[in-house]
Design a protein around this motif. Structure first.
Motif, short mmCIF file in Angstrom:
data_model
loop_
_atom_site.label_atom_id
_atom_site.label_comp_id
_atom_site.label_asym_id
_atom_site.label_seq_id
_atom_site.Cartn_x
_atom_site.Cartn_y
_atom_site.Cartn_z
N THR A 1 0.93 -1.39 0.05
CA THR A 1 0.10 -0.09 0.05
C THR A 1 0.76 1.26 0.13
OG1 THR A 1 -0.18 0.07 2.29
CG2 THR A 1 -1.82 -1.21 1.18
N ALA A 2 0.38 2.37 -0.77
CA ALA A 2 1.09 3.55 -0.71
C ALA A 2 0.95 4.21 0.78
CB ALA A 2 0.45 4.45 -1.67
N ASP A 3 1.97 5.06 0.82
CA ASP A 3 2.18 6.10 2.06
C ASP A 3 2.52 7.31 1.49
OD1 ASP A 3 2.39 7.00 4.86
OD2 ASP A 3 3.12 4.89 5.42
N LYS A 4 2.55 8.48 2.55
CA LYS A 4 3.02 9.66 2.27
C LYS A 4 3.98 10.33 3.46
CE LYS A 4 1.29 13.69 0.04
NZ LYS A 4 0.23 14.35 -0.53
N LEU A 5 5.07 10.89 2.91
CA LEU A 5 5.88 11.55 3.83
C LEU A 5 5.05 13.07 3.83
CD1 LEU A 5 8.34 12.05 5.60
CD2 LEU A 5 9.62 12.32 3.54
N VAL A 6 4.81 13.52 4.94
CA VAL A 6 4.15 14.88 5.05
C VAL A 6 4.87 15.95 5.89
CG1 VAL A 6 2.08 13.98 4.26
CG2 VAL A 6 2.40 14.40 6.69
N ASP A 7 5.65 15.37 6.80
CA ASP A 7 6.39 16.20 7.85
C ASP A 7 7.59 15.76 8.36
OD1 ASP A 7 5.49 16.94 11.11
OD2 ASP A 7 6.57 18.03 9.83
N ALA A 8 8.57 16.47 8.72
CA ALA A 8 9.87 15.95 9.26
C ALA A 8 10.45 17.12 10.39
CB ALA A 8 10.74 16.10 8.15
N SER A 9 11.24 16.64 11.45
CA SER A 9 11.59 17.69 12.36
C SER A 9 13.06 16.97 12.82
CB SER A 9 10.77 17.52 13.55
OG SER A 9 10.50 16.51 13.97
N THR A 10 13.62 18.16 13.16
CA THR A 10 15.24 17.49 13.95
C THR A 10 15.29 18.43 15.17
OG1 THR A 10 17.36 17.44 13.67
CG2 THR A 10 16.16 18.59 12.14
N PRO A 11 15.89 18.12 16.22
CA PRO A 11 16.39 19.14 17.12
C PRO A 11 17.67 19.81 16.72
CG PRO A 11 17.36 16.77 17.58
CD PRO A 11 16.32 16.74 16.59
N ALA A 12 18.13 19.53 15.71
CA ALA A 12 19.10 20.36 15.06
C ALA A 12 18.77 21.71 14.15
CB ALA A 12 20.24 19.48 14.07
N ALA A 13 17.50 21.81 14.09
CA ALA A 13 16.94 22.98 13.20
C ALA A 13 15.63 23.57 13.88
CB ALA A 13 16.58 22.42 11.78
N LYS A 14 15.40 24.77 13.75
CA LYS A 14 14.05 25.43 13.94
C LYS A 14 12.94 24.84 13.18
CE LYS A 14 15.86 29.57 15.59
NZ LYS A 14 16.11 31.06 15.48
N PHE A 15 13.18 24.49 11.92
CA PHE A 15 12.05 24.12 11.13
C PHE A 15 12.87 23.20 9.94
CE2 PHE A 15 13.11 28.00 8.95
CZ PHE A 15 12.82 27.79 7.57
N VAL A 16 12.10 22.35 9.51
CA VAL A 16 12.31 21.36 8.49
C VAL A 16 11.45 21.42 7.09
CG1 VAL A 16 12.79 18.94 7.65
CG2 VAL A 16 13.36 19.72 9.92
N GLU A 17 11.91 21.57 6.00
CA GLU A 17 11.23 21.44 4.73
C GLU A 17 11.48 20.23 3.99
OE1 GLU A 17 10.94 26.44 3.63
OE2 GLU A 17 12.08 25.21 2.62
N ILE A 18 10.66 19.75 3.38
CA ILE A 18 10.62 18.53 2.45
C ILE A 18 11.00 18.92 1.07
CG2 ILE A 18 9.83 16.43 1.73
CD1 ILE A 18 8.06 16.38 4.36
N HIS A 19 12.13 18.64 0.40
CA HIS A 19 12.38 19.15 -0.87
C HIS A 19 12.29 17.88 -1.92
CE1 HIS A 19 13.40 22.75 1.12
NE2 HIS A 19 13.63 23.45 -0.19
N GLU A 20 12.03 18.08 -2.97
CA GLU A 20 12.36 16.85 -4.05
C GLU A 20 13.27 17.55 -4.98
OE1 GLU A 20 8.84 14.56 -5.94
OE2 GLU A 20 8.96 16.34 -7.05
N MET A 21 14.21 16.40 -5.42
CA MET A 21 15.36 16.72 -6.44
C MET A 21 14.95 16.11 -7.54
SD MET A 21 18.36 15.78 -3.67
CE MET A 21 19.31 15.47 -5.00
N ARG A 22 15.16 16.90 -8.52
CA ARG A 22 14.78 16.33 -10.02
C ARG A 22 16.09 16.88 -11.16
NH1 ARG A 22 8.60 16.27 -11.58
NH2 ARG A 22 7.90 15.35 -9.71
N MET A 23 16.23 16.08 -12.14
CA MET A 23 17.24 16.53 -12.79
C MET A 23 16.49 17.25 -14.20
SD MET A 23 20.34 15.82 -12.36
CE MET A 23 21.16 15.76 -13.92
N ASP A 24 16.62 18.41 -14.36
CA ASP A 24 15.76 19.08 -15.47
C ASP A 24 16.84 19.61 -16.52
OD1 ASP A 24 13.90 20.68 -16.82
OD2 ASP A 24 13.96 22.07 -15.40
N GLY A 25 16.86 19.21 -17.64
CA GLY A 25 17.88 19.67 -18.64
C GLY A 25 19.22 19.38 -18.18
#
Length: 98
Positions: free
Chosen positions: A57-81
């Motif tokens: 079954t599918a799942d989804k990553l929607v949040d992240a945290s770490t004590p090393a940072a005030k906030f965390v953003e989820i980024h997606e990496m892609r090759m573009d050209g």
């Protein structure tokens, strides 16, 4: 334990070490989490990891945290050209077998 808690655990591991152990929660895996040291005064850093889904079954990553940072953003990496790009995303689908 939710995927966000599993990711938090993985990010906490990379906060203290350049390389950390892989983690597993049911059918989900977080493989090879790592972070490089940031220079003094840097306002951002990065942690890298691969989330795998060995289940049916599918799942989804929607949040992240770490004590090393005030906030965390989820980024997606892609090759573009032939150039790598990153963009913030609200979540990442983790398809079965992916």
């Amino acid at each position: 334990m939710s995927i966000s808690k599993l990711l938090s655990l993985a990010l906490a591991l990379v906060a203290g070490a350049a390389l950390a152990q892989d983690n597993k929660l049911k059918d989900l895996t977080i493989d090879h989490p790592y972070a490089r040291a940031t220079p003094p005064g840097a306002k951002s850093g990065a942690a890298y990891l691969t989330v795998g889904n060995k289940g049916a079954t599918a799942d989804k990553l929607v949040d992240a945290s770490t004590p090393a940072a005030k906030f965390v953003e989820i980024h997606e990496m892609r090759m573009d050209g032939g150039m790598m790009s990153m963009r913030a995303v609200p979540g990442v689908d983790i398809k079965p077998g992916a």
